[in-house]
Design a protein around this motif. Sequence first.
Motif, mmCIF file in Angstrom:
data_model
loop_
_atom_site.group_PDB
_atom_site.id
_atom_site.type_symbol
_atom_site.label_atom_id
_atom_site.label_comp_id
_atom_site.label_asym_id
_atom_site.label_seq_id
_atom_site.Cartn_x
_atom_site.Cartn_y
_atom_site.Cartn_z
ATOM 1 N N ASN A 165 0.723 -1.304 0.004
ATOM 2 C CA ASN A 165 -0.055 0.078 -0.038
ATOM 3 C C ASN A 165 0.876 1.320 0.030
ATOM 4 N N LEU A 166 1.783 1.192 1.029
ATOM 5 C CA LEU A 166 2.868 2.525 0.869
ATOM 6 C C LEU A 166 3.668 2.656 -0.325
ATOM 7 N N VAL A 226 -0.733 13.508 -4.845
ATOM 8 C CA VAL A 226 -0.969 14.516 -5.954
ATOM 9 C C VAL A 226 -1.594 14.033 -7.029
ATOM 10 N N ASN A 227 -1.531 12.728 -7.793
ATOM 11 C CA ASN A 227 -2.075 12.203 -8.918
ATOM 12 C C ASN A 227 -3.447 11.784 -8.761
ATOM 13 N N THR A 228 -3.887 11.125 -7.733
ATOM 14 C CA THR A 228 -5.248 10.525 -7.359
ATOM 15 C C THR A 228 -5.734 10.759 -5.897
ATOM 16 N N PRO A 229 -6.031 11.867 -5.543
ATOM 17 C CA PRO A 229 -6.197 12.140 -4.208
ATOM 18 C C PRO A 229 -7.214 11.230 -3.518
ATOM 19 N N ILE A 230 -8.420 11.191 -4.178
ATOM 20 C CA ILE A 230 -9.395 10.199 -3.852
ATOM 21 C C ILE A 230 -8.896 8.648 -3.436
ATOM 22 N N ILE A 231 -8.186 8.251 -4.304
ATOM 23 C CA ILE A 231 -7.554 6.639 -4.340
ATOM 24 C C ILE A 231 -6.692 6.816 -3.162
ATOM 25 N N ASP A 232 -5.820 7.824 -3.123
ATOM 26 C CA ASP A 232 -4.849 8.032 -1.692
ATOM 27 C C ASP A 232 -5.680 7.969 -0.665
ATOM 28 N N LYS A 233 -6.863 8.639 -0.369
ATOM 29 C CA LYS A 233 -7.467 8.342 0.917
ATOM 30 C C LYS A 233 -8.100 6.842 1.050
ATOM 31 N N ILE A 234 -8.366 6.236 0.131
ATOM 32 C CA ILE A 234 -8.973 5.086 0.074
ATOM 33 C C ILE A 234 -7.723 4.121 0.609
ATOM 34 N N LEU A 235 -6.735 4.231 -0.044
ATOM 35 C CA LEU A 235 -5.689 3.401 0.461
ATOM 36 C C LEU A 235 -5.314 3.720 1.854
ATOM 37 N N THR A 236 -5.214 4.850 2.315
ATOM 38 C CA THR A 236 -4.995 5.195 3.676
ATOM 39 C C THR A 236 -5.977 4.550 4.590
ATOM 40 N N TYR A 237 -7.350 4.694 4.451
ATOM 41 C CA TYR A 237 -8.275 4.100 5.214
ATOM 42 C C TYR A 237 -8.255 2.633 5.311
ATOM 43 N N SER A 238 -7.979 2.151 4.020
ATOM 44 C CA SER A 238 -7.806 0.508 4.060
ATOM 45 C C SER A 238 -7.037 0.128 4.867
ATOM 46 N N PHE A 278 -6.317 1.218 7.782
ATOM 47 C CA PHE A 278 -6.918 1.387 9.197
ATOM 48 C C PHE A 278 -7.966 0.181 9.255
ATOM 49 N N LEU A 279 -8.711 -0.070 8.189
ATOM 50 C CA LEU A 279 -9.572 -1.103 8.264
ATOM 51 C C LEU A 279 -9.077 -2.504 8.513
ATOM 52 N N TYR A 280 -7.934 -2.674 7.739
ATOM 53 C CA TYR A 280 -7.178 -3.835 7.769
ATOM 54 C C TYR A 280 -6.940 -4.195 9.313
ATOM 55 N N THR A 281 -6.261 -3.229 9.916
ATOM 56 C CA THR A 281 -5.730 -3.328 11.250
ATOM 57 C C THR A 281 -6.774 -3.498 12.052
ATOM 58 N N LEU A 282 -8.106 -2.894 12.071
ATOM 59 C CA LEU A 282 -9.054 -3.111 12.971
ATOM 60 C C LEU A 282 -9.657 -4.561 12.687
ATOM 61 N N ASP A 283 -9.582 -5.032 11.388
ATOM 62 C CA ASP A 283 -10.259 -6.390 11.189
ATOM 63 C C ASP A 283 -9.026 -7.256 11.812
ATOM 64 N N MET A 284 -7.809 -7.205 11.581
ATOM 65 C CA MET A 284 -7.261 -8.058 12.298
ATOM 66 C C MET A 284 -7.233 -7.982 13.884
ATOM 67 N N LEU A 285 -7.393 -6.946 14.517
ATOM 68 C CA LEU A 285 -7.636 -6.740 15.971
ATOM 69 C C LEU A 285 -8.904 -7.604 16.432
ATOM 70 N N SER A 286 -9.915 -7.253 15.476
ATOM 71 C CA SER A 286 -11.331 -7.857 15.623
ATOM 72 C C SER A 286 -11.130 -9.494 15.805
ATOM 73 N N GLY A 287 -10.303 -9.888 14.811
ATOM 74 C CA GLY A 287 -10.102 -11.242 14.605
ATOM 75 C C GLY A 287 -9.460 -11.933 15.882
ATOM 76 N N TRP A 288 -8.434 -11.173 16.539
ATOM 77 C CA TRP A 288 -7.626 -11.741 17.485
ATOM 78 C C TRP A 288 -8.606 -11.695 19.024
ATOM 79 N N ILE A 289 -9.314 -10.577 19.118
ATOM 80 C CA ILE A 289 -10.030 -10.247 20.192
ATOM 81 C C ILE A 289 -11.438 -11.056 20.288
ATOM 82 N N PHE A 290 -12.159 -11.128 19.205
ATOM 83 C CA PHE A 290 -13.480 -11.460 19.245
ATOM 84 C C PHE A 290 -13.686 -12.829 18.100
ATOM 85 N N ASN A 291 -12.481 -13.095 17.465
ATOM 86 C CA ASN A 291 -12.261 -14.111 16.475
ATOM 87 C C ASN A 291 -13.568 -14.170 15.454
ATOM 88 N N PHE A 292 -13.542 -12.958 15.150
ATOM 89 C CA PHE A 292 -14.454 -12.488 13.927
ATOM 90 C C PHE A 292 -13.724 -11.555 12.917
#
Length: 581
Positions: free
Chosen positions: A215-216, A226-238, A240-254
């Motif tokens: 991603n980086l 500079v070239n695709t600001p919207i996609i840049d934000k999507i990449l950044t948010y994704s 964070f979502l991946y991190t939350l998903d991983m933590l959710s799996g470790w804590i809640f097994n989901f």
Amino acid sequence: MFRVFIYVFLFISFLDASIIKKVEVFESTDRSLSVEDIKESKKFKRTKLPFIRASSNIFFLRVTFDKSKLDDELYSVELDTEFNNISVEKDIKYLDIYKNKVLDQSLDSFTETIYIKLNNIDDYVNFNIFVSESNDYAFKQILLSKFFGVAYGIVFAAFLYYIAFFIFNREKTYIYYALTQLSMLGILLFLSYREIENDRFYMDIIFFSFYLFSNLFTKSFLNTKVNTPIIDKILTYSIFLYTLDMLSGWIFNFYFMADMMPLSTLLIVYLIAGYVVYNQGYKPALFYLISWSIMVFSFLFIEFQFYFTTQELFIKPNYIIHVIAPLESLILAFALSYKMKILEEEKLQQQEFLTHQSKLASMGEMIGNIAHQWRQPLTHLSYIMMNLKTAFERDKLTSEYFDKKSIEAKNQLEFMSHTIDDFRDFFKVSKEKELFSLKIAIDEVINLLSASLNSYEIEVKFTYEKDIEIKSLRGELLQVIFNILNNAKDEFIRKDTSNPIINIHLYKEKKNIFIEISDNAGGIKNEILQKVFEPYFTTKDKGLGIGLYMSKMIIEKNIAGKLDVSNIEEGALFSIKIPNK
């Protein structure tokens, strides 16, 4: 070699078909059941290999071999699965293994019936059995190990290569790419050698590292901010979502992402970003687009097999990954090499632009100094014209007086013409090295600036032990000395320094020649001392900030010397060190 590989597989397939008499399956929701509990069950049903199910249940397989089809050889029975933990019952012994298990048996000890428990930890079962002579199996494993070794070597070499590039260039794209390759190497090793039952934690870490660094890398390589600001934000948010998903799996097994959507869907945004940036005219994005297309469509192919195939897998996912990983590494290496070429061209263009700006700035300084040099002769010419006019009005203009004033006017005009010639020769750029006297060259610079310096009452003291001759780029060296003296003059004016003095000291030590230029303008602030040679950095109100930058480039790139600055007691000291070859 490849043909031999194919022949071995065809032979193995033929042998499997003839030796396996029947395969039966027993399905249960009770995960506590063991092979001992179901060995005598009448619920076994005939099935075929490969055994594929999308289910959360556990399965027991009873495999019966036709021993009469075997020769007196040593055989390898390969139990092959992609995701499931297996328990094998053979001679009342239980062996818990993950992925592949090989049972080596001779004809006398060959077990005609084995029981296999598929624990099904991923809600998907893909199981098969291969029987071959042990020598053939060993040969196949050697080929696979070499094939895997090449894949590991390419990916690891890409990691090392671009780590080195990062160390020497400090370009973030290289470190992100290197870490992406290291994460990919981790994925390959994980898929090939994992043998522990509960490995979801390790899998999460490895795949998260791969997604984070890829991603980086995408953000940096395509400059998405500079070239695709919207996609840049999507990449950044994704991320964070991946991190939350991983933590959710470790804590809640989901896992709300990993278990609900294919991995390829997360990577499709890379293709969109590459396509958009390529359409904007950035050619290296084409290689990026090709490499990630191979990766994404390979993942799609793998996932298609799992979700929609009820027959044997066309190609094992492990083999696919080991092919596309080094292929992607090689194609992305082309992309980075192309980018390096473009950056080098841009750097050269920037250098030419700075050189052009420096020349324009020097021309402006030259015109200012010509104006100072011309001020006195122009005043003298004005007086001559006034004297002639007055003599004419008073009827005292004799031929002798007219000739005298004409000679004076001619001398002043010749002085002005020589001034133009001196400045023209001074700024004439020549890339040919020439032998010249440093004492005479420095005197020439001082003379060119004398009128300007005198107008501000700036004193120049030039000391030297003896004259030194050097073979170098005369014009460029004089331009550097000119820039330093001119900057000192501007600093005196800006600070309104009393009794301004510039000291120039020329001397030689061993194999180096030194030209030290110091002033008493109070020095340079410590917080900006290391920035004075940076392009576009200036303390002047109307300065361009390229004079000292170009001076350093000339000395260190063109003359192979060294230009440094430091503070002394009363002001600043610029030191030019030139090798005396």
